[in-house]
Scaffold this motif. Structure first.
Motif, mmCIF file in Angstrom:
data_model
loop_
_atom_site.group_PDB
_atom_site.id
_atom_site.type_symbol
_atom_site.label_atom_id
_atom_site.label_comp_id
_atom_site.label_asym_id
_atom_site.label_seq_id
_atom_site.Cartn_x
_atom_site.Cartn_y
_atom_site.Cartn_z
ATOM 1 N N ARG A 255 -30.430 -50.891 -12.357
ATOM 2 C CA ARG A 255 -30.646 -49.456 -12.535
ATOM 3 C C ARG A 255 -29.738 -48.959 -13.659
ATOM 4 N NH1 ARG A 255 -29.620 -46.499 -6.915
ATOM 5 N NH2 ARG A 255 -27.488 -46.764 -7.684
ATOM 6 N N ARG A 280 -23.787 -42.685 -14.953
ATOM 7 C CA ARG A 280 -24.313 -42.989 -13.625
ATOM 8 C C ARG A 280 -24.597 -41.687 -12.875
ATOM 9 N NH1 ARG A 280 -22.690 -47.642 -9.319
ATOM 10 N NH2 ARG A 280 -23.967 -46.843 -7.597
ATOM 11 N N ASP A 282 -26.271 -40.778 -9.528
ATOM 12 C CA ASP A 282 -26.795 -41.397 -8.311
ATOM 13 C C ASP A 282 -28.016 -40.700 -7.715
ATOM 14 O OD1 ASP A 282 -25.200 -43.691 -8.123
ATOM 15 O OD2 ASP A 282 -23.545 -42.573 -7.244
ATOM 16 N N PRO A 283 -28.109 -39.359 -7.716
ATOM 17 C CA PRO A 283 -29.298 -38.746 -7.100
ATOM 18 C C PRO A 283 -30.613 -39.212 -7.728
ATOM 19 C CG PRO A 283 -27.579 -37.110 -7.404
ATOM 20 C CD PRO A 283 -27.116 -38.331 -8.114
ATOM 21 N N LEU A 285 -30.989 -41.996 -9.691
ATOM 22 C CA LEU A 285 -31.093 -43.449 -9.538
ATOM 23 C C LEU A 285 -31.654 -43.789 -8.163
ATOM 24 C CD1 LEU A 285 -27.667 -44.496 -11.115
ATOM 25 C CD2 LEU A 285 -29.922 -45.077 -12.031
ATOM 26 N N ASP A 286 -31.140 -43.126 -7.137
ATOM 27 C CA ASP A 286 -31.610 -43.392 -5.783
ATOM 28 C C ASP A 286 -33.072 -42.981 -5.601
ATOM 29 O OD1 ASP A 286 -29.054 -44.282 -5.235
ATOM 30 O OD2 ASP A 286 -28.430 -42.447 -4.194
ATOM 31 N N ALA A 287 -33.445 -41.830 -6.196
ATOM 32 C CA ALA A 287 -34.838 -41.378 -6.078
ATOM 33 C C ALA A 287 -35.784 -42.347 -6.777
ATOM 34 C CB ALA A 287 -34.970 -39.972 -6.671
ATOM 35 N N GLN A 289 -35.326 -45.509 -7.281
ATOM 36 C CA GLN A 289 -35.391 -46.724 -6.460
ATOM 37 C C GLN A 289 -36.316 -46.524 -5.269
ATOM 38 O OE1 GLN A 289 -31.638 -48.561 -5.671
ATOM 39 N NE2 GLN A 289 -32.405 -49.790 -3.967
ATOM 40 N N ARG A 290 -36.267 -45.359 -4.647
ATOM 41 C CA ARG A 290 -37.165 -45.077 -3.525
ATOM 42 C C ARG A 290 -38.622 -45.141 -3.964
ATOM 43 N NH1 ARG A 290 -35.558 -39.420 -1.996
ATOM 44 N NH2 ARG A 290 -37.362 -39.566 -0.598
ATOM 45 N N GLU A 293 -39.611 -48.929 -4.599
ATOM 46 C CA GLU A 293 -39.710 -49.738 -3.389
ATOM 47 C C GLU A 293 -40.804 -49.224 -2.455
ATOM 48 O OE1 GLU A 293 -35.665 -49.915 -1.960
ATOM 49 O OE2 GLU A 293 -35.129 -51.457 -3.448
ATOM 50 N N THR A 355 -25.816 -51.650 -11.367
ATOM 51 C CA THR A 355 -26.077 -50.387 -12.051
ATOM 52 C C THR A 355 -25.235 -50.333 -13.318
ATOM 53 O OG1 THR A 355 -26.535 -49.231 -9.963
ATOM 54 C CG2 THR A 355 -25.973 -47.869 -11.887
#
Length: 448
Positions: A255, A280, A282-283, A285-287, A289-290, A293, A355
């Motif tokens: 990421r 970086r 994170d909000p 990056l995490d979204a 990734q969701r 996946e 990351t």
């Protein structure tokens, strides 16, 4: 500066890499990928191109094979190259190598995947399957996926041209304020359409201007879907970029995110970042990734996101089925994407997720221009500090591939950017747009 590379030096890996990269295209992103392969493995890349423009011309790390742009021509060229490569390896007594096939163009991704059966097993195609690519590359379908996951997107009206030949057809009404943004739901559907004033993205000031665009699309034979979206205020510094890689098991193993400083403004390249700071975030990056996946994505993906200054919420615009034109910001940020790719599809290694987070300024525009175009004082100071400390990178400035002709091209391209911004995005317009950056108390969330 030369961006960080992985612990294995090119010389150490070059003896027997066991694969050969092949990339269809010829833009900055293609060269950047070839550079990343060379930095990590010491290998040359074969580029299948429709011409030999400046980004790849006179390169010492690229071998160019010219092809027609028709999909069957591209595939035939790839088949011939694979046969020639295999014959040469056999004559030299070399072992079997994997040909890893990549591209940075949406329509070529689709064409290659649709012809996967012809290209495999000679090539490894690290892409998702065709139905998923078609679904997620359609910006309307992408918005539906985001809605399922509670990830915010701009307000959108979908204009469907499938029945545009029918008597009495009219586009759907737009219920939000002008100006608005208009763009094709699928860039692949839009690729072959021609009409005066065609752009990648349209900024529409009035309902009458939107009506004229809809008529032009209908008369040009466009029968896909076009999106009309609310215009989120704020200049380019409100934009964010996310790139990720999902391996063959469906795990996101790489990421990277960046704060955009400036975007291209010419009609053909509109929306592509021309300067970013790796950061970086994170909000988002995490979204991202969701999303990957949840959909079962495979391979690289690139996302466009904007921080809405009205409510402080990050809103996702689209997902591209490729690594992106500005992919070198991953290598500059400390994570070379070619290593993650090769470990997955060539060596079958299940890597731990990483990351990229080394702060570095990525820019393809002159630093002097960038200093003028970043109007926020705190951000401007941050940009200047990165410049002073040498934490900057230009993907085409590679010390291992710096012939006089390449240096001359890079210099001319930098000068040309000054002309393009003066023409397409004068400072007066930037100041007007920047005035809409006013933040709220909320800060950088991804929430419904």
């Amino acid at each position: 500066m030369t961006a960080p590379v992985s612990a294995t030096t090119p010389g150490a890996a070059a003896a027997a890499p066991g694969f050969h990269p092949v990339i269809v295209g010829s833009d900055i992103g293609v060269y950047a990928l070839a550079r990343s392969f060379h930095e990590r493995y010491g290998v040359r890349t074969t580029v299948v191109a429709f011409a030999e423009p400046g980004p790849i011309a006179h390169s010492g790390i690229i071998d160019t094979v010219l092809s027609g742009s028709d999909p069957d021509d591209i595939v035939a060229t790839l088949e011939r190259f694979a046969a020639q490569r295999q014959a040469a390896a056999g004559a030299q007594g070399n072992g079997q190598e994997r040909l890893v096939l990549l591209t940075n163009m949406d329509w070529v991704v689709r064409d290659l995947v649709e012809r996967r059966s012809r290209l495999e097993p000679a090539y490894v195609l690290p892409f998702a399957d065709a139905p998923l690519i078609d679904r997620i590359s359609d910006k309307a379908e992408f918005a539906a996926v985001c809605a399922e996951l509670g990830i915010p997107t701009p307000g959108t009206v979908i204009q469907d041209f499938a029945a545009a030949d029918a008597p009495g057809w009219e586009p759907a009404p737009v219920g939000f304020d002008f100006p608005v943004i208009a763009k094709p739901a699928s860039s692949a559907d839009y690729h072959g359409v021609t009409f005066p004033g065609k752009k990648k993205i349209f900024e529409i000031a009035t309902p009458g201007e939107l009506d004229r665009l809809m008529i032009s699309l209908r008369d040009a034979g466009f029968r896909g879907r076009f999106l009309v979206q609310e215009m989120i205020p704020g200049d380019d510094t409100q934009m964010r970029s996310v790139t990720a890689y999902a391996d063959t098991s469906g795990r996101v193993t790489l990421r990277c995110s960046a704060r955009v400083l400036l975007e291209e403004r010419t009609p053909a390249a509109r929306g592509n970042p021309s300067a970013m700071i790796v950061e970086r975030i994170d909000p988002i990056l995490d979204a991202a990734q969701r999303i990957l996946e949840h959909t079962g994505w495979r391979g690289f993906a690139n996302f466009d996101v904007k921080l809405d200054p009205r409510d402080g919420v990050y809103k996702f615009f689209e997902q591209n089925p490729r690594i992106g034109r500005n992919n070198y910001y991953l290598t500059a940020g400390g994570q070379n994407p070619t290593e993650v790719l090769v470990d997955d599809v060539v060596h079958g290694v299940r890597r731990e997720p990483v990351t990229a987070e080394t702060e570095v300024l990525y820019a393809v525009v002159p630093h002097a221009l960038l200093r003028r175009y970043v109007l926020d004082p705190d951000l401007n100071r941050r940009v200047r500090e990165l410049m002073r400390s040498g934490r900057t990178v230009h993907p085409l400035k590679y010390s291992a591939d710096a012939s006089p002709r390449r240096r001359a091209y890079v210099l001319s391209a930098l000068v040309n950017h000054v002309r393009k911004y003066r023409t397409y995005y004068p400072l007066e317009e930037l100041r007007r747009v920047h005035a809409t950056n006013t933040p709220t108390a909320a800060t950088g969330e991804v929430r419904a």
